[in-house]
Write a protein that holds these residues in place. Sequence first.
Motif, short mmCIF file in Angstrom:
data_model
loop_
_atom_site.label_atom_id
_atom_site.label_comp_id
_atom_site.label_asym_id
_atom_site.label_seq_id
_atom_site.Cartn_x
_atom_site.Cartn_y
_atom_site.Cartn_z
N VAL A 99 7.12 -22.49 31.19
CA VAL A 99 7.53 -21.49 32.17
C VAL A 99 7.00 -21.94 33.52
N LYS B 90 8.16 -21.88 38.10
CA LYS B 90 8.76 -21.11 39.20
C LYS B 90 10.01 -21.81 39.70
N THR C 185 11.00 -17.23 41.63
CA THR C 185 11.09 -16.41 40.42
C THR C 185 10.68 -17.23 39.21
N ASP C 186 10.24 -16.53 38.17
CA ASP C 186 9.85 -17.21 36.93
C ASP C 186 11.09 -17.77 36.25
N GLN C 187 10.93 -18.93 35.64
CA GLN C 187 12.03 -19.54 34.92
C GLN C 187 11.48 -20.42 33.81
N THR D 158 16.55 -18.98 34.72
CA THR D 158 15.78 -17.86 35.25
C THR D 158 15.75 -16.71 34.24
N VAL E 284 4.92 -12.04 32.06
CA VAL E 284 5.08 -13.50 32.20
C VAL E 284 4.05 -14.27 31.39
N ASP E 285 2.84 -13.78 31.25
CA ASP E 285 1.84 -14.47 30.43
C ASP E 285 2.25 -14.48 28.96
N LYS F 160 5.01 -17.04 28.62
CA LYS F 160 4.44 -18.39 28.58
C LYS F 160 3.90 -18.70 27.20
#
Length: 168
Positions: A47, A49, A54-56, A78, A115-116, A119
């Motif tokens: 994962v 940015k 944005t997270d991707q 994304t 997001v963690d 990941k």
Amino acid sequence: MVDFRKFQKNLNKKEVEKLEKEHQAQNNNYTPLPSGTYPVKVQKMEVGKSSWGTDQINIDFLITEEEHKGQHIFYNGTFDDHFAHGIGQTARLLSQMTDGDVKEGTMIYYLTQDVDDVKDFILDLYQTISGKLEYDLDYDVRTSNKINPNTNKPYINKFFSIDAVYDA
């Protein structure tokens, strides 16, 4: 302020110039990979940015056979639905990478967590498939009719799907 001068002290300037020229020559010889189906394995999956912040998910597929052996195909998807490689397409591709053992809906659930947690999930998924599965990746490159206002060139859209899953 960080002082980077120590990195310059031990450099052989002629060797650096030689490497820079080699790198430039490689970049000048680069030709985009054409559409097709390629035998690949996952070299890296993480994962990160996007250029928009944005997270991707970033997947590095390594071509394992034939004339393009050793070349990489990069998928950047994304976690929203504003782009061709949004959460739906990413969930579909990840599900295909498990040969359907993890359904798209389950993938969407995992990709919409904190997001963690995402990941951790991607790391677990990578460790599960790395060195164990290989794929036939359908890579479809299409030039759009729309012009990118930043480059004044047509957008290049890339579409990904897994045609077959094999034990490594």
